[in-house]
Scaffold this active site. Structure first.
Site, PDB file in Angstrom:
ATOM      1  N   SER A  15       0.836  -1.202   0.000  1.00 60.41           N
ATOM      2  CA  SER A  15       0.000   0.000   0.000  1.00 60.41           C
ATOM      3  C   SER A  15       0.872   1.254   0.000  1.00 60.41           C
ATOM      4  CB  SER A  15      -0.906   0.033   1.244  1.00 60.41           C
ATOM      5  OG  SER A  15      -0.125   0.088   2.429  1.00 60.41           O
ATOM      6  N   LEU A  17       3.154   4.434  -0.270  1.00 60.09           N
ATOM      7  CA  LEU A  17       4.417   4.741  -0.939  1.00 60.09           C
ATOM      8  C   LEU A  17       5.089   3.469  -1.448  1.00 60.09           C
ATOM      9  CD1 LEU A  17       5.877   7.388   1.562  1.00 60.09           C
ATOM     10  CD2 LEU A  17       4.447   7.778  -0.452  1.00 60.09           C
ATOM     11  N   ASP A  36       5.667  -7.410   3.121  1.00 52.83           N
ATOM     12  CA  ASP A  36       4.649  -6.690   3.881  1.00 52.83           C
ATOM     13  C   ASP A  36       4.088  -7.587   4.968  1.00 52.83           C
ATOM     14  OD1 ASP A  36       2.209  -5.117   4.577  1.00 52.83           O
ATOM     15  OD2 ASP A  36       2.716  -3.995   2.772  1.00 52.83           O
ATOM     16  N   SER A 146      10.855  11.115   7.269  1.00 57.56           N
ATOM     17  CA  SER A 146       9.689  11.999   7.241  1.00 57.56           C
ATOM     18  C   SER A 146      10.173  13.392   7.611  1.00 57.56           C
ATOM     19  CB  SER A 146       8.633  11.539   8.251  1.00 57.56           C
ATOM     20  OG  SER A 146       7.655  12.551   8.459  1.00 57.56           O
ATOM     21  N   TYR A 159       7.095   8.939  16.640  1.00 61.23           N
ATOM     22  CA  TYR A 159       7.267   8.925  15.191  1.00 61.23           C
ATOM     23  C   TYR A 159       8.464   9.777  14.784  1.00 61.23           C
ATOM     24  CZ  TYR A 159       6.001   9.273  10.233  1.00 61.23           C
ATOM     25  OH  TYR A 159       6.001   9.219   8.860  1.00 61.23           O
ATOM     26  N   LYS A 163      11.958   8.497  12.961  1.00 60.36           N
ATOM     27  CA  LYS A 163      12.370   9.001  11.654  1.00 60.36           C
ATOM     28  C   LYS A 163      13.658   9.817  11.754  1.00 60.36           C
ATOM     29  CE  LYS A 163       9.016   7.171   9.303  1.00 60.36           C
ATOM     30  NZ  LYS A 163       9.277   6.075   8.347  1.00 60.36           N
ATOM     31  N   PHE A 192       1.584  13.126   2.387  1.00 58.77           N
ATOM     32  CA  PHE A 192       1.283  12.396   1.159  1.00 58.77           C
ATOM     33  C   PHE A 192      -0.057  11.686   1.240  1.00 58.77           C
ATOM     34  CE2 PHE A 192       5.340  13.491  -0.231  1.00 58.77           C
ATOM     35  CZ  PHE A 192       5.564  13.040  -1.525  1.00 58.77           C
ATOM     36  N   THR A 194      -1.687   8.857   1.529  1.00 59.98           N
ATOM     37  CA  THR A 194      -1.567   7.464   1.941  1.00 59.98           C
ATOM     38  C   THR A 194      -2.921   6.991   2.452  1.00 59.98           C
ATOM     39  OG1 THR A 194      -0.905   8.125   4.168  1.00 59.98           O
ATOM     40  CG2 THR A 194       0.857   7.788   2.559  1.00 59.98           C
TER      41      THR A 194
END
Length: 253
Positions: A15, A17, A36, A146, A159, A163, A192, A194
């Site tokens: 899924s 990117l 995945d 990110s 997060y 990153k 983005f 997503t």
């Protein structure tokens, strides 16, 4: 890096990117393995692009080792790795329900940072013994960070930390693996389109897009995939983290 005929690993390929990247690589002639945790999603994409789907928990040494071995058995050793697998739950350090559980922070680090390193080490071990291509390269690894690594918002401590770690490992990894003719780069996307964002109301998506200076919209997964192809083709790109964000600098919240 010559893409046509090369074996490629794309984590999170089912899924977002990762899916867009898998499709772009396959269109360029690569033999793509979509790794995945959601095998059903990866299998659906693989069937459309002529790739293979492999179940993989990137944060697990055993799972990742088995996935890389399975992909190599069908496609040969990979010369391309694109790490797109990741999670991004938002939670405050001190919220109305109390402090963030430590295991919640740890899980994000495990998947986003440790998972990226896990795949990188396995890819490097395999690619390092391949015969160099005409360019002298043996392989290229591309990680996904990110813009939260630089301007993470409230609720993004886990997060942003994960990153930021991906950004931090890029240069030393590139310096170390240069001896093996393996390049390492990172892409730091902004906001983005997503699955997570597409689940928001259209008005909410539009408001997020307006915050981007130009173009004032959400990024498209195909634009991420396009940058992947450029990095692969540009031999001088190494040890670099590239922001892909339309000049967006995120506010605190």
């Amino acid at each position: 890096m010559k893409i046509d005929g090369a074996a490629a690993l794309v984590t999170g390929g089912g899924s977002g990117l990762g899916e867009a990247t898998a499709r772009a690589l396959a269109a360029a002639g690569a033999r793509v393995a979509l790794l995945d945790f959601n095998l059903e999603a990866a299998a659906a994409v693989a069937a459309e692009i002529g790739g293979i789907a492999v179940k993989c928990d990137v944060a697990s040494a055993a799972s990742a080792e088995a996935a890389v071995a399975q992909a190599a058995a069908q496609h040969g050793p990979a010369r391309i790795l694109v790490n797109c697998a990741g999670i991004g739950p938002a939670k405050k350090i001190l919220g109305k329900a109390g402090t963030m559980p430590l295991e919640d922070f740890a899980r994000v680090i495990e998947v986003n940072l440790i998972g990226s390193f896990n795949m990188l080490r396995l890819f490097a071990a395999s690619a390092a013994v391949l015969e160099p291509l005409e360019s002298g390269e043996r392989g290229v690894a591309i990680n996904t960070a990110s813009i939260a690594a630089y301007d993470g918002q409230i609720g993004q401590t886990a997060y942003a930390a994960s990153k930021g770690g991906v950004v931090g490992l890029t240069l030393p990894a590139a310096r170390e693996l240069a001896a093996n003719a393996i390049r390492v780069c990172t892409i730091a996307p902004g906001i983005f389109e997503t699955a997570m964002l597409k689940g928001l109301p259209q008005a909410a998506q539009d408001s997020l897009g307006v915050a981007v200076p130009f173009p004032s919209r959400l990024g498209r997964p195909s634009e991420y995939a396009s940058l992947v192809l450029h990095i692969l083709g540009n031999e001088m790109l190494n040890g670099e983290t590239i922001r892909l964000d339309g000049a967006l600098r995120m506010a605190p919240k």
